[in-house]
Motif scaffolding. Structure first.
Motif, PDB file in Angstrom:
ATOM      1  N   ALA A  81       0.837  -1.208   0.000  1.00  0.00           N
ATOM      2  CA  ALA A  81       0.000   0.000   0.000  1.00  0.00           C
ATOM      3  C   ALA A  81       0.873   1.259   0.000  1.00  0.00           C
ATOM      4  N   ASN A  82       1.922   1.264   0.799  1.00  0.00           N
ATOM      5  CA  ASN A  82       2.823   2.420   0.835  1.00  0.00           C
ATOM      6  C   ASN A  82       3.526   2.615  -0.510  1.00  0.00           C
ATOM      7  N   GLU A  83       3.934   1.530  -1.132  1.00  0.00           N
ATOM      8  CA  GLU A  83       4.559   1.616  -2.463  1.00  0.00           C
ATOM      9  C   GLU A  83       3.557   2.156  -3.482  1.00  0.00           C
ATOM     10  N   ASN A  84       2.320   1.688  -3.407  1.00  0.00           N
ATOM     11  CA  ASN A  84       1.283   2.159  -4.340  1.00  0.00           C
ATOM     12  C   ASN A  84       0.971   3.637  -4.128  1.00  0.00           C
ATOM     13  N   ALA A  85       0.965   4.087  -2.888  1.00  0.00           N
ATOM     14  CA  ALA A  85       0.711   5.500  -2.591  1.00  0.00           C
ATOM     15  C   ALA A  85       1.831   6.374  -3.156  1.00  0.00           C
ATOM     16  N   LYS A  86       3.054   5.889  -3.015  1.00  0.00           N
ATOM     17  CA  LYS A  86       4.195   6.630  -3.549  1.00  0.00           C
ATOM     18  C   LYS A  86       4.080   6.750  -5.074  1.00  0.00           C
TER      19      LYS A  86
END
Length: 170
Positions: A81-86
């Protein structure tokens, strides 16, 4: 070598959380419909319980300007999720937290989204009623909340969505 691999797999599975709900990503057409059903706007703070890869929170930030928090017990999903947000350039508007839903504080939410299971929804319902302010919208993909009748039920591309609003005087 085989023994070392088996030992490594046993250690990994011993440290992995026990999931009450399998990870099944919500299709984008359903994500969009959930956010529309809740009438998400830039004034909203969205919490997605069991956020998986973060797509609901990320879409709420991208398309509606909302801020949001995704909660998931699986560290792999939080990392994803953090990678996708970035990648989506919304890291400044979203937050992802690894944790147990039943130990979290959702009181800042104006919208809560769920794609859990019926027994988890029922178990979570008292916590939602206690923590959420009157007027907070709750949208569930696929599963109801027992005798709490939804205000709206919508079918989107084979998926059923339910909307409730936390009542005054709960």
């Amino acid at each position: 070598m085989l023994l070392a691999t088996a030992f490594a797999e046993a250690q990994t599975s011993a440290t992995r959380p026990i999931l009450d709900v399998p990870y099944v990503p919500t299709r984008q057409v359903v994500v969009d419909a959930m956010l529309d059903l809740a009438k998400v706007s830039a004034n909203d703070v969205l919490f997605d319980l069991g956020c998986g890869d973060g797509r609901i929170v990320i879409t709420a930030a991208q398309k509606h300007g909302a801020t949001g928090t995704g909660v998931d017990i699986d560290p792999d999903r939080i990392k994803e999720a953090n990678e996708n947000a970035k990648k989506a350039n919304v890291s400044d508007k979203v937050n992802f937290v690894e944790g147990n839903l039943f130990e979290m504080d959702f009181s800042k939410a104006t919208v809560v989204t769920l794609y859990l299971l019926p027994d988890i929804n029922l178990k979570l319902r008292p916590q939602l009623m206690k923590q959420l302010k009157p007027g907070t919208r709750v949208v569930s993909h696929a599963f109801e909340m027992g005798d709490w009748k939804p205000e709206q039920t919508v079918n989107v591309d084979g998926a059923t969505l339910y909307l409730w609003t936390i009542p005054e005087g709960k």
